[in-house]
Design a protein around this motif. Structure first.
Motif: not given
Lengths: 101, 101
Positions: B55, B91-95
């Motif tokens: 991340v 990816t797009e880290v969402r939580g």
């Protein structure tokens, strides 16, 4: 050595954000269950794929966490929104950099 | 939203631990380059597969980090020990839950 779990799943078209909300909703409670890391992410290459990366104290902690009422409720809520295509990989975590300073 | 990168690669038979040592060797230096998380793990289902979950503050931070001399040296050192089969996913880290309390 910590136990790692990497999974990907596909949401039914239009439902990815909803599934991600369900998956991230109970994240705070995971720490007390022995979870060190839990990252929920959306693939940038399509609109349906979700990737989850987890690090747990042990495989037993991970397995036990899936039996918690909140986990069972989240799974039951998410399942109808998924296509049923899953990829999963168990790992032994060897090192790296975790968390903010 | 943070940038996520998931990769897997295969070591030539007998060389997985060596590659993992190379990959984890420079982990501490990554923080200053904008890395939030970097987990190196060995698949439990075979003796050659390595999974890396990352991340970063942004895709730019990740891309720039690959140009650092220590990263280039580590890549040059690891490449001959790998089969050349790679899987990568942006990816797009969402939580989720990151790091120890």
């Amino acid at each position: 050595m910590p136990y790692g779990y990497i999974a990907s799943m596909k949401a039914r078209p239009g439902h990815r954000d909803e599934v991600i909300d369900i998956l991230t909703g109970g994240a705070d409670g995971l720490r007390t269950a022995g979870c060190h890391l839990y990252v929920v992410a959306a693939a940038t290459t399509d609109d349906v794929t979700i990737w989850v990366s987890e690090v747990w104290e042990s495989k037993q902690h991970h397995d036990d966490s899936l039996k918690l009422p909140e986990a069972r409720a989240a799974i039951a809520q998410a399942m109808p929104l998924l296509t049923g295509e899953f990829f999963t990989q168990e790992t032994e975590v060897r090192g790296g950099l975790t968390g903010q300073p």
